[in-house]
Design an enzyme around this catalytic site. Structure first.
Site, PDB file in Angstrom:
ATOM      1  N   HIS A  99       0.741  -1.465   0.148  1.00 11.71           N
ATOM      2  CA  HIS A  99      -0.362   0.057   0.525  1.00 11.71           C
ATOM      3  C   HIS A  99       1.136   1.603   0.171  1.00 11.71           C
ATOM      4  CE1 HIS A  99      -3.981   1.932   0.938  1.00 11.71           C
ATOM      5  NE2 HIS A  99      -2.755   3.416   1.543  1.00 11.71           N
ATOM      6  N   GLU A 100       1.911   1.527   0.968  1.00  9.58           N
ATOM      7  CA  GLU A 100       2.652   2.982   0.985  1.00  9.58           C
ATOM      8  C   GLU A 100       3.493   2.768  -0.625  1.00  9.58           C
ATOM      9  OE1 GLU A 100       2.212   4.736   3.019  1.00  9.58           O
ATOM     10  OE2 GLU A 100       0.570   3.359   4.236  1.00  9.58           O
TER      11      GLU A 100
ATOM     12  N   HIS B  87       1.942   4.063  -2.944  1.00 10.27           N
ATOM     13  CA  HIS B  87       1.738   6.161  -2.828  1.00 10.27           C
ATOM     14  C   HIS B  87       3.303   6.634  -2.924  1.00 10.27           C
ATOM     15  CE1 HIS B  87      -1.961   7.034  -0.152  1.00 10.27           C
ATOM     16  NE2 HIS B  87      -0.899   6.102   0.371  1.00 10.27           N
TER      17      HIS B  87
HETATM   18 ZN   LIG Z   1      -2.308   4.914   1.967  1.00  8.78          ZN
END
Ligand SMILES: [Zn+2]
Length: 685
Positions: free
Chosen positions: A476-477, A480
């Protein structure tokens, strides 16, 4: 003793353009904390002076002499703030907390000094008013609009007394936000549960026992075990401990963070809500939520509420089913399931029904291999390669590593910093930060981003194994990070992750999906001893169990998201937040076995800043896009389908905030997202 001249040198180091390779890198090896306050002060003064020059320009306002000049201001402040934020989020000790308490209201006042500069705003408005009819590029028009609306939304159109009130509110809020987050940090750092006997560890996997012993050692309690009051320590304990009374103590300790004593956050939350309501009314909005959602993809609180409510009943029904399944097992122990039993019995049911023990997975989830897996995905989707820079680049802690990112033609794309381990003074959870945003405006500037997690270090010489959920969070990170790295825009204000709050989680939540693909698992989920890939039977079990416990996961999130939104729609100037939380959950018929993922007294997303206030729904909003987008890959029969990946890259990962998010999504998918995809994803149909 620090001499004045040494201090001056330290301040200049923070202010000056970064030096070294890759267009310069943050000077982490030369940071003196004592220099942060004077450096921030100087940088703010410098930017105010730069803006005064723009405001006083005798030439008629143009895009170049106003908007571009504005984009180019505050460079020194950006640099100092990067360092300051690394210290407040990952090295937040006592002196740093004092600096933060001093600087946050000053930074808020500084922001207001900019948005309330009427000569400057007049020029921005003049450019904005003519921009649609001008020959500016679409991105330039977008940047005009962005600056105009951010000034207007911050009160630039108000009269002077109203501006003054607004500024006082903002400064008070900044102090409250800082105190709120420092209280949570205190409760997470200081309120541990100490275990004296190894019988109290019954049920815990050996890795979690070792972590608890290591945690005790770092607190001077060698020979004992400590369950720290953080999510990464609490959740494994609640999942595996057979000691019910201890589960309850650990659970209570965790869910009452910020709820009593010297670190009671409730009065702070009350005051924040009152001030936000007052500010919204001053700015001419019905409520804070209306103000906050104007600049999002949802646009209006009703749209967000509608989505959340459509999921509530299906999730409640699923929780009742989950509890019934667990109760059948708990009956054998003569236990009625309570909130502190949920994770434990859910794990028992999972083992029984899917023959899947989360611990069976762990030996296949080595942190190093998962990092390589993320690099592999970035390569297959977007052609990126990652190369370790070893000790060539200064870092703020020896645990941090740095990688150079290149594209398929071998050109430099940016730098990726990785700070995986927990330490005292580091915010809990996982996140991404942008140290430098990509832009092409002042030359071609590459992005510098970082990913942060809170893994508890393995014993020396042993491999760092993580659990499945943490592996998902890692991806997830990293999503980003890729969003920041791949950015390809002209202006910094529309760069990378500077997009609408309910769109920014789209790239990150989408990236999670590549973890559970055979291409990734067969290559990187290798047993740490045998080096054998994860057996297909185990992958099948993970897939079958994918929708397991979705009732719990959805509801603990959704209850927080709904309470957040409704709190900010209530618009009352005196809310008793504990009463409000109780009433709201009652009204929603929240099952007693589930607790909000973030109760109000420790809801940092909402009370440590404006960012995710009336915005916690964003994860669900983005997940609607994610579910629909992932179906595109799955339907193509190739999760790395080059055409879809190219569209994803061109319209989502590289394009920043150059266009409205719904436009970006349609360019990628050819249509709007289908909400039914979300229901399918969570197994609610
Ligand atoms: Zn996030």
């Amino acid at each position: 003793m620090t001499s004045v001249s040494t201090l001056n040198i330290n301040v200049r180091t923070l202010l000056n353009p970064w030096t070294g390779a890759y267009g310069g890198v943050p000077p982490f090896d030369h940071v003196a904390v004592s220099a942060l306050v004077p450096a921030l002060q100087t940088a703010m003064d410098e930017q105010l002076a730069e803006l005064q020059v723009i405001a006083n320009n005798p030439q008629p306002p143009t895009f170049a002499n106003t908007i571009e000049a504005f984009e180019n201001s505050g460079r020194a402040l950006d640099r100092v703030l990067t360092i300051y934020h690394v210290y407040t989020s990952t090295l937040n000790d006592k002196p740093m907390q004092e600096i933060e308490l001093e600087m946050e209201p000053k930074l808020a006042a500084f922001q207001d000094a900019i948005t309330q500069n009427s000569a400057l705003f007049k020029r921005i408005k003049a450019v904005y008013d003519k921009c649609e009819q001008s020959a500016l590029t679409p991105e330039q028009k977008r940047v005009c609009w962005l600056h105009y609306q951010s000034f207007a939304r911050a009160g630039a159109l108000l009269d002077d007394p109203a501006k003054e009130t607004l500024s006082a509110i903002n400064q008070r809020l900044a102090t409250l936000y800082t105190e709120f987050s420092q209280n949570i940090l205190k409760d997470e750092n200081d309120k541990q549960i100490v275990l004296d006997h190894d019988t109290q560890l019954a049920g815990l996997p050996s890795a979690d026992r070792e972590s608890a012993a290591a945690e005790a050692a770092t607190r001077g309690l060698k020979g004992k075990w400590v369950i720290a009051n953080t999510r990464s320590s609490v959740e494994p304990f609640l999942t595996y401990s057979t000691q019910r009374e201890l589960r309850e103590s650990v659970w209570r300790n965790f869910v009452t963070r910020g709820d009593h004593g010297a670190t009671d956050n409730k009065p702070l939350a009350n005051e924040v809500l009152a001030l936000r309501a007052q500010r919204a009314s001053l700015l001419g909005y019905a409520t804070f939520a209306h103000w906050q959602l104007e600049d999002t993809m949802a646009k209006h609180p009703d749209k967000a509420l509608q989505l959340m409510r459509s999921l509530w009943q299906p999730a409640v029904r699923r929780v009742h089913e989950e509890v019934a399944d667990m109760q059948a097992l708990a009956d054998k122990d003569s236990i009625k399931i309570e909130a502190w039993d949920y994770r434990y019995y859910a794990e028992q049911v999972r083992r029984e029904r899917y023959d899947l023990d989360a611990n069976e997975l762990k030996p296949f989830l080595q942190l190093d291999k998962l990092r390589e897996a993320m690099f592999f995905v970035a390569n297959r989707l977007f052609g990126l390669t990652f190369e370790s820079l070893g000790k060539k680049i200064p870092t703020y802690h020896s645990d941090v590593s740095v990688y150079e990112v290149r594209n398929e033609s071998g050109q430099h794309v940016g730098l990726w910093y990785f700070d995986p381990y927990a330490r005292r003074g580091k915010q809990s959870g996982a996140w991404m930060s942008e140290y430098r945003r990509q832009e092409n405006f002042s030359g071609s500037v590459s992005a510098i981003v970082s990913n942060n997690s809170n893994f508890i270090k393995a014993k020396a010489g042993e491999p760092m194994l993580i659990n499945w959920d943490d592996a998902v969070t890692l991806f997830h990170e990293f999503g980003h990070a890729l969003h920041g790295l791949l950015s390809n825009v002209q202006y910094p204000s529309v760069s990378g992750t500077s997009v609408a709050r309910d769109f920014v989680e789209f790239p990150s939540q989408l990236l999670e999906h590549w973890l559970l693909t055979p291409e990734v698992l067969n290559r990187f989920a290798l047993h740490y001893q045998t080096k054998e890939p994860i057996p297909q039977a185990l992958i099948d079990k993970i897939k079958q169990a994918k929708n397991f416990n979705q009732g719990f996961a959805t509801l603990e999130y959704l209850s927080s998201a709904l309470v957040d939104m409704e709190l900010h729609l209530a618009n009352a100037d005196a809310i008793d937040v504990s009463q409000y939380e109780r009433d709201k959950l009652l009204e929603l018929s929240m099952p007693a076995e589930v607790v909000m993922r973030h109760r109000i007294p420790h809801f940092s997303h909402v009370f440590s800043g404006d960012g995710y206030a009336a915005g916690y729904y964003s994860y669900l909003w983005a997940d609607t896009l994610v579910a629909d987008a992932w179906e595109a890959f799955v339907e193509s029969g190739n999760v790395f389908d080059p055409d879809i990946a190219t569209r994803l890259r061109d319209h989502v990962f590289t394009s920043g905030y150059q266009q409205e998010p719904d436009v970006a999504y349609r360019l990628f998918r050819g249509r709007d997202a289908d909400v039914q995809a979300l229901m399918r994803k969570r197994g609610f149909v």
